[in-house]
Design an enzyme around this catalytic site. Structure first.
Site, PDB file in Angstrom:
ATOM      1  N   ARG A   3     -20.919 -10.643 -25.513  1.00  0.00           N
ATOM      2  CA  ARG A   3     -20.553  -9.595 -26.475  1.00  0.00           C
ATOM      3  C   ARG A   3     -19.054  -9.321 -26.437  1.00  0.00           C
ATOM      4  O   ARG A   3     -18.415  -9.158 -27.479  1.00  0.00           O
ATOM      5  CB  ARG A   3     -21.357  -8.329 -26.176  1.00  0.00           C
ATOM      6  CG  ARG A   3     -22.833  -8.479 -26.615  1.00  0.00           C
ATOM      7  CD  ARG A   3     -23.751  -7.633 -25.793  1.00  0.00           C
ATOM      8  NE  ARG A   3     -25.115  -7.614 -26.279  1.00  0.00           N
ATOM      9  CZ  ARG A   3     -26.066  -8.493 -25.915  1.00  0.00           C
ATOM     10  NH1 ARG A   3     -25.783  -9.473 -25.082  1.00  0.00           N
ATOM     11  NH2 ARG A   3     -27.295  -8.390 -26.405  1.00  0.00           N
TER      12      ARG A   3
ATOM     13  N   ARG B 170     -35.366 -23.803 -30.797  1.00  0.00           N
ATOM     14  CA  ARG B 170     -35.656 -22.363 -30.676  1.00  0.00           C
ATOM     15  C   ARG B 170     -35.658 -21.648 -32.032  1.00  0.00           C
ATOM     16  O   ARG B 170     -34.912 -22.025 -32.931  1.00  0.00           O
ATOM     17  CB  ARG B 170     -34.649 -21.728 -29.697  1.00  0.00           C
ATOM     18  CG  ARG B 170     -34.838 -22.340 -28.304  1.00  0.00           C
ATOM     19  CD  ARG B 170     -33.949 -21.725 -27.287  1.00  0.00           C
ATOM     20  NE  ARG B 170     -34.281 -20.339 -27.061  1.00  0.00           N
ATOM     21  CZ  ARG B 170     -33.538 -19.522 -26.316  1.00  0.00           C
ATOM     22  NH1 ARG B 170     -32.429 -19.967 -25.754  1.00  0.00           N
ATOM     23  NH2 ARG B 170     -33.904 -18.278 -26.144  1.00  0.00           N
TER      24      ARG B 170
ATOM     25  N   ARG C  20     -41.397 -21.340 -20.716  1.00  0.00           N
ATOM     26  CA  ARG C  20     -41.339 -20.888 -19.318  1.00  0.00           C
ATOM     27  C   ARG C  20     -42.714 -20.571 -18.739  1.00  0.00           C
ATOM     28  O   ARG C  20     -42.860 -20.564 -17.517  1.00  0.00           O
ATOM     29  CB  ARG C  20     -40.398 -19.677 -19.189  1.00  0.00           C
ATOM     30  CG  ARG C  20     -38.946 -20.081 -19.306  1.00  0.00           C
ATOM     31  CD  ARG C  20     -37.976 -18.932 -19.108  1.00  0.00           C
ATOM     32  NE  ARG C  20     -36.610 -19.444 -19.095  1.00  0.00           N
ATOM     33  CZ  ARG C  20     -35.528 -18.703 -19.300  1.00  0.00           C
ATOM     34  NH1 ARG C  20     -35.646 -17.405 -19.557  1.00  0.00           N
ATOM     35  NH2 ARG C  20     -34.329 -19.248 -19.260  1.00  0.00           N
TER      36      ARG C  20
ATOM     37  N   ASP D 106     -36.129 -12.070 -18.592  1.00  0.00           N
ATOM     38  CA  ASP D 106     -35.391 -13.144 -17.906  1.00  0.00           C
ATOM     39  C   ASP D 106     -35.748 -13.246 -16.424  1.00  0.00           C
ATOM     40  O   ASP D 106     -35.451 -14.260 -15.783  1.00  0.00           O
ATOM     41  CB  ASP D 106     -33.876 -12.918 -18.051  1.00  0.00           C
ATOM     42  CG  ASP D 106     -33.415 -13.137 -19.486  1.00  0.00           C
ATOM     43  OD1 ASP D 106     -34.146 -13.784 -20.254  1.00  0.00           O
ATOM     44  OD2 ASP D 106     -32.318 -12.664 -19.830  1.00  0.00           O
TER      45      ASP D 106
ATOM     46  N   LYS E 195     -23.893 -12.275 -18.010  1.00  0.00           N
ATOM     47  CA  LYS E 195     -23.892 -13.216 -19.147  1.00  0.00           C
ATOM     48  C   LYS E 195     -23.973 -12.461 -20.479  1.00  0.00           C
ATOM     49  O   LYS E 195     -23.211 -12.736 -21.399  1.00  0.00           O
ATOM     50  CB  LYS E 195     -25.073 -14.185 -18.977  1.00  0.00           C
ATOM     51  CG  LYS E 195     -25.314 -15.116 -20.122  1.00  0.00           C
ATOM     52  CD  LYS E 195     -26.221 -16.263 -19.733  1.00  0.00           C
ATOM     53  CE  LYS E 195     -27.698 -16.008 -19.939  1.00  0.00           C
ATOM     54  NZ  LYS E 195     -28.147 -15.952 -21.331  1.00  0.00           N
TER      55      LYS E 195
ATOM     56  N   ARG F  61     -33.080 -20.916 -15.407  1.00  0.00           N
ATOM     57  CA  ARG F  61     -33.860 -19.925 -14.648  1.00  0.00           C
ATOM     58  C   ARG F  61     -35.042 -20.568 -13.918  1.00  0.00           C
ATOM     59  O   ARG F  61     -35.487 -20.052 -12.898  1.00  0.00           O
ATOM     60  CB  ARG F  61     -34.313 -18.786 -15.561  1.00  0.00           C
ATOM     61  CG  ARG F  61     -33.115 -18.042 -16.163  1.00  0.00           C
ATOM     62  CD  ARG F  61     -33.385 -16.612 -16.516  1.00  0.00           C
ATOM     63  NE  ARG F  61     -32.358 -16.112 -17.417  1.00  0.00           N
ATOM     64  CZ  ARG F  61     -31.192 -15.617 -17.031  1.00  0.00           C
ATOM     65  NH1 ARG F  61     -30.879 -15.534 -15.757  1.00  0.00           N
ATOM     66  NH2 ARG F  61     -30.304 -15.197 -17.933  1.00  0.00           N
TER      67      ARG F  61
ATOM     68  N   GLN G 132     -31.064  -9.903 -29.088  1.00  0.00           N
ATOM     69  CA  GLN G 132     -30.203 -10.815 -29.857  1.00  0.00           C
ATOM     70  C   GLN G 132     -30.337 -10.540 -31.352  1.00  0.00           C
ATOM     71  O   GLN G 132     -29.337 -10.550 -32.084  1.00  0.00           O
ATOM     72  CB  GLN G 132     -30.574 -12.264 -29.539  1.00  0.00           C
ATOM     73  CG  GLN G 132     -30.265 -12.626 -28.090  1.00  0.00           C
ATOM     74  CD  GLN G 132     -30.736 -14.013 -27.713  1.00  0.00           C
ATOM     75  OE1 GLN G 132     -31.315 -14.732 -28.525  1.00  0.00           O
ATOM     76  NE2 GLN G 132     -30.494 -14.397 -26.478  1.00  0.00           N
TER      77      GLN G 132
ATOM     78  N   SER H 139     -36.191  -8.016 -29.404  1.00  0.00           N
ATOM     79  CA  SER H 139     -35.123  -8.975 -29.118  1.00  0.00           C
ATOM     80  C   SER H 139     -33.762  -8.316 -29.281  1.00  0.00           C
ATOM     81  O   SER H 139     -33.396  -7.890 -30.374  1.00  0.00           O
ATOM     82  CB  SER H 139     -35.220 -10.176 -30.064  1.00  0.00           C
ATOM     83  OG  SER H 139     -34.010 -10.907 -30.027  1.00  0.00           O
TER      84      SER H 139
ATOM     85  N   LYS I  45     -38.181 -19.643 -24.872  1.00  0.00           N
ATOM     86  CA  LYS I  45     -36.873 -19.520 -24.203  1.00  0.00           C
ATOM     87  C   LYS I  45     -36.275 -20.923 -24.048  1.00  0.00           C
ATOM     88  O   LYS I  45     -36.667 -21.835 -24.758  1.00  0.00           O
ATOM     89  CB  LYS I  45     -37.048 -18.811 -22.859  1.00  0.00           C
ATOM     90  CG  LYS I  45     -37.433 -17.331 -23.011  1.00  0.00           C
ATOM     91  CD  LYS I  45     -36.293 -16.535 -23.587  1.00  0.00           C
ATOM     92  CE  LYS I  45     -36.651 -15.072 -23.777  1.00  0.00           C
ATOM     93  NZ  LYS I  45     -35.616 -14.349 -24.514  1.00  0.00           N
TER      94      LYS I  45
END
Ligand code: S3P
Length: 431
Positions: A31, A125, A348, A317, A26, A390, A170, A168, A344
């Protein structure tokens, strides 16, 4: 519990056996989709992720002027050659935080107004983390109480020196993607070395960047060229099946063409320390990414694990599935320094704790993790995925060793990253 969602019933099995090639990673698919959309020429991306999230990235790239074709087994993306079009409508990122955060960095240096929206989960988020550095570079970004909807008012940007306050990939990627197109040399330092797919992908598309122990440096004004690539199998999807294999001494699982990037593979070390017998074959490098075949066998002695510090960031993750199988271990699993889990696709920590209790487990919730004692027997239960892929998959694995059937509510969430999950689970689980 959500209503009107799909329910999958998972029955206990005695072992987990078979050989599969998993759909593309993923993180790498996102990217490649974004950089191919900006590059000059047509990229061919084989084994592109089948998950809904990377397809949200592809749709956004189309709205920005790229042409995307599904060629059966590969996705072709003809890029805009350096200048994005002003999209006619909102850029809908669906459930995908990666799309929203990384694409914000990619479009910020372009003249135009880009409005990003997402589903109910994505809208909660945190986006302030990318607004900070991108505004420092000269973009103007409007958020709605720190969240999406988010409007990026793009234009020429200046390079910055930036030290990421949170681990992070991201955020790192948003800064690198903006830095690629800014004026000057962008320097980025990270306290924890996060996944480095962006660095490899940028180089694959022809960009130059430097990386050392201090961080990453990228000069602005660079252009990208299309590539032909095969996306390695997704190690985070593999994590579910590797944990399933771990649960049964007789298991034998072979995963071909699996991504084994060292910035992601701490998972394998942890699973081996817990008793998984693992062999890696045919290791090779493609576009900077390591790919190999993994053969895994279960263990009669399932050990526990202590996960904290930078390891928590590297395994972020995979923590839900490690926690979900923790009661079956001899000494249990402790997770700390994982507060990011609370922001997330769902909270979670809260959801893993609640679902473990639904299956009869004892567990202590911490602000930044949880303590799951070992040596427990779980019964089947009713699981709430919270619309989080997840969580749905993690508890389907816990269900394999429970004493009775488990109903996974909101099972359709698995399609966000791994639509093939339930059919493969049934194929590999042996009675
Ligand atoms: C990702 C980075 C991680 C991870 C996410 C994918 C990426 O998020 O949880 O699933 O592809 O860079 P953060 O950057 O928020 O830690």
């Amino acid at each position: 519990m959500q209503e009107n969602t799909h329910i999958e019933v998972v029955s206990p099995v005695r072992s987990f056996r078979g050989s599969v090639r998993l759909p593309g990673d993923k993180s790498i698919s996102h990217r490649y989709a974004m950089l191919a959309g900006l590059a000059k020429g047509t990229s061919k991306l084989a084994n592109f992720s089948t998950g809904a999230d990377p397809h949200s990235s592809l749709k956004c790239m189309e709205q920005l002027g790229a042409t995307v074709r599904d060629e059966g087994g590969a996705v072709s993306v003809t890029g805009v050659g350096g200048t994005f079009a002003q999209p006619a409508g909102d850029l809908d990122c669906g459930n995908s935080g990666s799309t929203m955060r990384m694409l914000a960095g990619l479009v910020a240096p372009h003249a135009g107004t880009f409005r990003f929206v997402g589903d109910a989960s994505l809208t909660k988020r945190p986006m302030e983390r990318i607004r900070g550095p991108l505004q420092q570079m000269g973009a103007r970004i409007d958020l709605t109480e720190g969240h999406a909807p988010m409007t990026v008012h793009g234009g020429p940007l200046q390079a910055i020196r930036f030290e990421t306050p949170i681990a992070s990939a991201q955020v790192k990627t948003a800064v690198l993607f903006a830095g690629l197109q800014a004026n000057g040399l962008t320097e980025l330092k990270e306290s924890v070395r996060t996944r480095d797919h962006s660095e490899h992908a940028l180089r694959a598309f022809g960009a130059e960047l430097e990386r050392d122990a201090e961080g990453v440096r990228i000069a602005g004004g660079q252009t990208l060229q299309a590539i032909e690539a095969t996306v390695p199998g997704d190690l985070s999807s593999a994590a579910f099946f590797l944990c399933a294999a771990l649960l049964f001494p007789e298991s034998q699982l072979v995963l071909d063409d699996l991504g084994m990037n060292p910035s992601r593979s701490a998972l394998l070390d942890v699973l081996v320390s817990m008793g998984l017998r693992l062999q890696v074959l045919n290791l090779e490098e493609k576009h900077g990414e390591l790919i190999g075949t993994v053969q895994a066998n279960g263990s009669a002695d399932l050990k526990g694990a202590e996960i904290s510090g930078s390891l928590s960031a590297q395994l972020i993750d995979e923590l839900p599935v490690l926690a979900a199988v923790a009661p079956y271990t001899r000494t249990g699993v402790t997770i700390r320094d994982a507060k990011e889990l609370r922001v997330k696709e769902s909270d979670r920590i809260a959801l893993v704790v609640r679902n473990l209790r639904n299956m009869g487990a004892e567990v202590e919730e911490l602000e930044d993790g949880m303590i799951v004692p070992g040596g427990q027997t779980l019964h089947g239960g009713v699981i709430d995925s919270g619309d989080d892929h997840r969580i749905a998959m993690a508890f389907s694995i816990a269900a394999l060793r429970a004493s009775s059937d488990t109903a996974i509510h909101g099972a359709e969430a698995a399609a966000i990253s791994f639509p093939e999950f339930f059919p493969l689970l049934r194929q590999l689980g042996a009675q």
